[in-house]
Design a protein around this motif. Structure first.
Motif, PDB file in Angstrom:
ATOM      1  N   ILE A  59       4.886  59.177  87.891  1.00 25.19           N
ATOM      2  CA  ILE A  59       4.089  58.086  88.216  1.00 25.19           C
ATOM      3  C   ILE A  59       2.908  58.129  89.244  1.00 25.19           C
ATOM      4  O   ILE A  59       1.909  57.807  88.571  1.00 25.19           O
ATOM      5  CB  ILE A  59       5.005  56.951  88.556  1.00 25.19           C
ATOM      6  N   ASP A  60       3.130  58.725  90.150  1.00 28.08           N
ATOM      7  CA  ASP A  60       2.044  58.675  91.168  1.00 28.08           C
ATOM      8  C   ASP A  60       2.265  60.319  91.741  1.00 28.08           C
ATOM      9  O   ASP A  60       3.102  60.512  92.554  1.00 28.08           O
ATOM     10  CB  ASP A  60       2.167  57.871  92.269  1.00 28.08           C
ATOM     11  N   PRO A  61       1.272  60.924  91.438  1.00 23.48           N
ATOM     12  CA  PRO A  61       1.298  62.549  91.815  1.00 23.48           C
ATOM     13  C   PRO A  61       1.065  62.578  93.363  1.00 23.48           C
ATOM     14  O   PRO A  61       1.477  63.645  93.898  1.00 23.48           O
ATOM     15  CB  PRO A  61       0.358  63.360  90.932  1.00 23.48           C
ATOM     16  N   LYS A  62       0.242  61.845  94.001  1.00 25.39           N
ATOM     17  CA  LYS A  62      -0.109  62.002  95.243  1.00 25.39           C
ATOM     18  C   LYS A  62       1.211  61.458  96.310  1.00 25.39           C
ATOM     19  O   LYS A  62       1.391  62.157  97.332  1.00 25.39           O
ATOM     20  CB  LYS A  62      -1.214  60.810  95.708  1.00 25.39           C
ATOM     21  N   ARG A  63       2.167  60.419  95.614  1.00 25.45           N
ATOM     22  CA  ARG A  63       3.020  59.929  96.478  1.00 25.45           C
ATOM     23  C   ARG A  63       4.256  60.665  95.876  1.00 25.45           C
ATOM     24  O   ARG A  63       5.473  60.729  96.681  1.00 25.45           O
ATOM     25  CB  ARG A  63       3.308  58.616  96.347  1.00 25.45           C
ATOM     26  N   ILE A  64       4.156  61.335  94.958  1.00 29.88           N
ATOM     27  CA  ILE A  64       5.082  62.148  94.173  1.00 29.88           C
ATOM     28  C   ILE A  64       6.455  60.946  93.861  1.00 29.88           C
ATOM     29  O   ILE A  64       7.451  60.907  94.577  1.00 29.88           O
ATOM     30  CB  ILE A  64       5.879  63.219  94.704  1.00 29.88           C
ATOM     31  N   GLU A  65       6.048  60.396  92.896  1.00 30.84           N
ATOM     32  CA  GLU A  65       6.928  59.218  92.291  1.00 30.84           C
ATOM     33  C   GLU A  65       7.393  59.477  91.037  1.00 30.84           C
ATOM     34  O   GLU A  65       6.467  59.837  90.110  1.00 30.84           O
ATOM     35  CB  GLU A  65       6.443  57.926  92.582  1.00 30.84           C
ATOM     36  N   ILE A  66       8.716  59.584  90.654  1.00 28.82           N
ATOM     37  CA  ILE A  66       9.134  59.916  89.514  1.00 28.82           C
ATOM     38  C   ILE A  66      10.098  58.813  88.756  1.00 28.82           C
ATOM     39  O   ILE A  66      10.923  58.156  89.488  1.00 28.82           O
ATOM     40  CB  ILE A  66       9.982  61.388  89.527  1.00 28.82           C
ATOM     41  N   HIS A  67       9.897  58.714  87.505  1.00 24.20           N
ATOM     42  CA  HIS A  67      10.689  57.867  86.724  1.00 24.20           C
ATOM     43  C   HIS A  67      11.291  58.672  85.597  1.00 24.20           C
ATOM     44  O   HIS A  67      10.640  59.251  84.865  1.00 24.20           O
ATOM     45  CB  HIS A  67      10.186  56.637  86.204  1.00 24.20           C
ATOM     46  N   ALA A  68      12.742  58.718  85.563  1.00 25.73           N
ATOM     47  CA  ALA A  68      13.466  59.283  84.448  1.00 25.73           C
ATOM     48  C   ALA A  68      14.297  58.426  83.608  1.00 25.73           C
ATOM     49  O   ALA A  68      14.946  57.277  84.368  1.00 25.73           O
ATOM     50  CB  ALA A  68      14.317  60.375  85.246  1.00 25.73           C
ATOM     51  N   VAL A  69      14.543  58.600  82.468  1.00 27.37           N
ATOM     52  CA  VAL A  69      15.484  57.651  81.831  1.00 27.37           C
ATOM     53  C   VAL A  69      16.564  58.691  81.158  1.00 27.37           C
ATOM     54  O   VAL A  69      16.352  59.558  80.641  1.00 27.37           O
ATOM     55  CB  VAL A  69      15.012  56.910  80.436  1.00 27.37           C
ATOM     56  N   TYR A  70      17.873  58.086  81.373  1.00 28.07           N
ATOM     57  CA  TYR A  70      18.876  58.745  81.154  1.00 28.07           C
ATOM     58  C   TYR A  70      19.674  57.898  80.081  1.00 28.07           C
ATOM     59  O   TYR A  70      19.745  56.799  80.262  1.00 28.07           O
ATOM     60  CB  TYR A  70      20.183  59.010  82.132  1.00 28.07           C
ATOM     61  N   ARG A  71      20.135  58.645  78.823  1.00 30.73           N
ATOM     62  CA  ARG A  71      20.951  57.698  77.909  1.00 30.73           C
ATOM     63  C   ARG A  71      22.287  58.300  77.841  1.00 30.73           C
ATOM     64  O   ARG A  71      22.616  59.288  77.968  1.00 30.73           O
ATOM     65  CB  ARG A  71      20.229  58.411  76.396  1.00 30.73           C
TER      66      ARG A  71
END
Length: 119
Positions: A51-63
């Protein structure tokens, strides 16, 4: 394994038991933690994006395999001195109960991350 912090940057979990939010410190640089974490998401998650490479923010979806329910996993990585902190939150989109799936997922992600960083 994980330590709870009052200044956690991810939203708190609702009062239902289908969410877990925690953090863990690693003695590794932010780039290494980010790289290893993306490998874990590539192997496990249905999809993920930075989401934000400077802050390193990641969003993942698991099914969930049988019912195809989706769970959201959010991660923020912050570096401070010689440690890198991974803030993680895993929550089900539907229902109030998850039979411990989110808690086990977070423990597994942190355990795998710790193992990959130690290699």
């Amino acid at each position: 394994m994980a330590k709870k912090r009052q200044n956690h940057p991810l939203p708190p979990c609702p009062a239902t038991p289908n969410c877990v939010r925690t953090s863990h410190d690693f003695k590794a640089g932010m780039e290494k933690v980010f790289e290893k974490l993306t490998h874990i998401f590539e192997d496990e998650a249905h999809s993920f994006k930075v989401i934000d490479p400077k802050r390193i923010e990641i969003h993942a979806v698991y099914r969930i395999p049988i019912f195809h329910f989706k769970d959201d996993v959010d991660v923020i990585i912050e570096e401070s001195g010689s440690k890198t902190t991974v803030y993680i939150r895993s929550a089900s989109r539907l229902g109030a109960y998850d039979l411990g799936v989110n808690r086990r997922r977070v423990k597994r992600i942190l355990r795998k991350l710790n193992s990959k960083i130690s290699d």
